[in-house]
Design an enzyme around this catalytic site. Structure first.
Site, PDB file in Angstrom:
ATOM      1  N   ASP A 185       0.843  -1.196   0.000  1.00 15.80           N
ATOM      2  CA  ASP A 185       0.000   0.000   0.000  1.00 15.80           C
ATOM      3  C   ASP A 185       0.879   1.247   0.000  1.00 15.80           C
ATOM      4  O   ASP A 185       1.903   1.268  -0.692  1.00 15.80           O
ATOM      5  CB  ASP A 185      -0.933  -0.037   1.223  1.00 15.80           C
ATOM      6  CG  ASP A 185      -2.280   0.610   0.955  1.00 15.80           C
ATOM      7  OD1 ASP A 185      -2.324   1.846   0.836  1.00 15.80           O
ATOM      8  OD2 ASP A 185      -3.284  -0.110   0.863  1.00 15.80           O
ATOM      9  N   HIS A 200      -3.488   6.020   3.593  1.00 13.12           N
ATOM     10  CA  HIS A 200      -4.252   4.825   3.240  1.00 13.12           C
ATOM     11  C   HIS A 200      -3.642   3.544   3.815  1.00 13.12           C
ATOM     12  O   HIS A 200      -4.331   2.709   4.404  1.00 13.12           O
ATOM     13  CB  HIS A 200      -4.328   4.758   1.711  1.00 13.12           C
ATOM     14  CG  HIS A 200      -5.325   3.787   1.158  1.00 13.12           C
ATOM     15  ND1 HIS A 200      -4.992   2.491   0.826  1.00 13.12           N
ATOM     16  CD2 HIS A 200      -6.631   3.926   0.846  1.00 13.12           C
ATOM     17  CE1 HIS A 200      -6.060   1.878   0.333  1.00 13.12           C
ATOM     18  NE2 HIS A 200      -7.066   2.725   0.339  1.00 13.12           N
ATOM     19  N   SER A 204     -11.535  -0.887   0.040  1.00 15.56           N
ATOM     20  CA  SER A 204     -10.197  -0.854   0.643  1.00 15.56           C
ATOM     21  C   SER A 204     -10.254  -1.238   2.111  1.00 15.56           C
ATOM     22  O   SER A 204      -9.331  -1.856   2.643  1.00 15.56           O
ATOM     23  CB  SER A 204      -9.596   0.551   0.536  1.00 15.56           C
ATOM     24  OG  SER A 204      -8.964   0.768  -0.684  1.00 15.56           O
TER      25      SER A 204
END
Length: 623
Positions: free
Chosen positions: A147, A208, A377
């Site tokens: 990520d 994220h 996600s």
């Protein structure tokens, strides 16, 4: 996910400089059969001029250095030459790539695609809180999170970050996010999400990965005893024509390939790889696609080593999945809410393996904070963490059996996809760990049917200064229009106690088809009925689903989209306008992408004659 969006995936947003479309020869001419070297080239490579970043596939990894040396001698810019890998990455013109393809050691040349994250816990809903109380925490296993890196000092992780790595491509307007400034780095600190390159105008673009890692294996996550292998796979792109804003993060295919190989060679006891990112959309399996043929063997190899690859299905409200969730050996994850209903933004259908909580999920973000995000996600790391719990309970059980166990124990969601009834399990990790009977099925509310446009609605005139006739208002019974989010993360107020629900950029549900003229009115700022926020969201969705935007034609902002819709002088420009119209209609809720994809193949081919371009444009315009 949306991380043509890994590849992926999807995928999607290749960093290709655009040049004006060339004028069409009005007289179709016969085209010769392609040579063997031409067949090695992906359609549309540098078709409209300029250079393109491309992956050169090799028949023999041992020829990596010689081929790279020969390419450099021929003035082709070699931008990445990973050791012992069957590929190199180059930057070249159409002519340079065609000449390079004549080398018999080269099997194919295609874009180095780039994929965005799929940004958009309910531990009680999936039984994780009870599993923890019974001693199931995932100790002895790890989750690899590919990520945007991780906040290593966040209290949610303790000392359980067991390894770090970074693979971050460098290109025109694309910077490495590796702390050392290079294209790769391994060891402690390699995936640090608190570096200066992660910051833009006081905002951390790399949030994220920390949020995802916290859901999978944070102290308040699904597997609080598991280790974390944090791998940074994104690059920072500073190009508004690609991002639709000043900066965004994208993961290049080459970076993803190196990261997956790194995980495959790890000595850590990894249960799952988490990929909360994605690209292009597929209604069926993509195993035989160009990207699928590259990534499926890697996913299969990980599976054979006992490592599952868990991928976000995508947030496009699509009856299918994004890449690489469409690879059959990956575990594709959709999102549900706390009412046990499929999230209105989530992709769905037979290609989705599991649903998991993905609406208003609180988890860690950099600088020791927490935030609420929504999206597939967020659903994906619930499944990755659950597999760590199952593998810790039964480390000798083959991973395919653990995946099957997780699916068979889930609560069935029953819903319609077209004329077909589909049943997809919702994650229930406690039932999988204890062997208890699955909860009773839940029939999902049917998705709203698209509305037909009003054929009597007049065409607006964008030049009418008295105010153009706006597009039809959405039906009063339809849901509200989606609110877009930045390419990387969901925009929320970051506080220790979240105060606002998250929203997700997803397709509309009105199903209204509009012409290019009407869309030109809409994207011309403040002249239509749809908000700029909704239109920006629609452009992001079009870029993820399309192979033309923005790889060949830049349409990342409202201004550039307006020019595409209004240019329409040559036949290629007219086809661009028709394709953008079609994708915007799709984003607004109309179903079906097959015709659009067929027309894009015509656009990508340098051999398409005038008649083919005109026919393709006509096929995608509203009837």
């Amino acid at each position: 996910m949306r991380l043509r969006p890994l590849i992926v995936c999807a995928i999607v947003l290749a960093l290709v400089p655009a040049a004006p479309a060339f004028a069409d020869d009005p007289t179709p001419t016969a085209t010769p059969s392609p040579s063997a070297s031409q067949e090695k080239l992906e359609d549309g490579l540098a078709l409209d001029g300029g250079t393109v970043r491309a992956i050169v596939e090799l028949a023999d990894p041992g020829q990596n250095a010689p081929v790279a040396s020969q390419a450099a001698a021929d003035s082709v810019d070699v931008v990445l030459r990973p050791e012992s890998q069957p590929f190199i990455v180059v930057q070249g013109t159409a002519e340079e790539l065609a000449a390079l393809a004549e080398d018999s050691r080269i099997t194919s040349i295609h874009r180095d695609r780039a994929y965005p994250p799929t940004a958009a816990g309910n531990l009680t809903q999936i039984g994780a809180d009870q599993a923890h109380a019974q001693g199931f925490t995932g100790t002895g296993q790890a989750v690899a999170v590919l990520d945007t890196g991780i906040d290593e000092d966040h209290p949610n992780f303790g000392s359980r970050i067991v390894d770090e790595a970074c693979f971050s491509a460098v290109d025109t307007d694309a910077e490495s996010l590796c702390p050392n400034g290079q294209t790769s780095q391994t060891g402690k600190g390699a995936a640090n999400a608190m570096t200066a390159k992660c910051l833009a105008d006081g905002v951390n673009l790399c949030e994220h990965g920390t949020h995802v890692a916290g859901i999978a294996a944070g102290d308040s996550g699904v597997a609080p005893g598991a280790g974390i292998v944090a791998v940074q796979v994104f690059s920072r792109v500073n190009d508004a024509s690609i991002c639709g804003e000043s900066s965004c993060l994208l993961a290049y295919e080459s970076s993803l390939r190196l990261a997956l190989d790194y995980v495959a060679g790890s000595t850590q006891p990894i249960a799952a790889v988490n990929l909360s990112l994605g690209g292009g959309l597929s209604e069926t399996s993509c195993d035989d696609s160009e990207e699928g043929a590259i990534f499926k063997p890697k996913i299969d190899a990980l599976l054979a080593k006992g490592i599952a690859t868990v991928v976000a299905a995508g947030n496009e409200y699509f009856e299918g999945t994004s890449f690489p969730a469409c690879i059959t050996s990956a575990v594709a994850v959709g999102a549900n809410d706390d009412s046990d209903e499929i999230a209105d933004f989530s992709n769905r259908g037979a290609g989705v393996d599991l649903f998991a909580p993905g609406v208003d999920i609180e988890s860690s973000v950099p600088d020791n904070q927490t935030a609420v995000y929504s999206g597939t996600s967020m659903a994906t790391p619930h499944v990755a963490g659950a597999l760590a719990l199952l593998k810790a309970q039964s480390p000798q059980t083959p991973m395919p059996d653990l995946i099957a166990k997780l699916k068979s124990a889930g609560r069935p969601y029953v819903y319609q996809v077209g004329d077909t009834e589909v049943t997809t399990p919702r994650l229930d990790v406690l039932a999988a760990l204890t062997g208890s009977t699955p909860q009773p099925p839940i029939t999902q509310t049917p998705a709203p049917a698209p509305e037909d446009p009003d054929p009597s609605d007049p065409e607006p005139d964008p030049s009418d200064s008295s105010g153009p006739s706006p597009s039809p208002e959405p039906s009063e019974t339809s849901t509200t229009t989606p609110v877009p989010l930045p390419t990387l993360t969901v925009t929320v107020t970051v506080t220790v106690t979240p105060t606002a629900p998250a929203t997700v950029c997803t397709r509309g549900t009105t199903g209204t088809r509009m012409t290019a003229k009407k869309w030109a009115v809409e994207v011309h700022r403040s002249s239509g009925k749809l908000s700029d926020a909704t239109l920006t969201c629609y452009l992001k969705l079009a870029q993820k689903a399309s192979t033309v935007f923005p790889e060949l034609t830049k349409a990342s902002s409202l201004g550039t989209a307006y020019r595409v819709l209004k240019a329409a002088k040559t036949n290629r420009e007219k086809l661009d306008a028709a394709l953008l119209t079609g994708w915007l209609n799709w984003a607004n809720g109309t179903n079906g992408t097959a015709t659009l994809k067929s027309a894009e193949k015509v656009r990508l081919s340098a051999k398409s004659a005038t008649t083919a371009l005109k026919k393709a444009a006509k096929s995608v315009l509203p009837k």
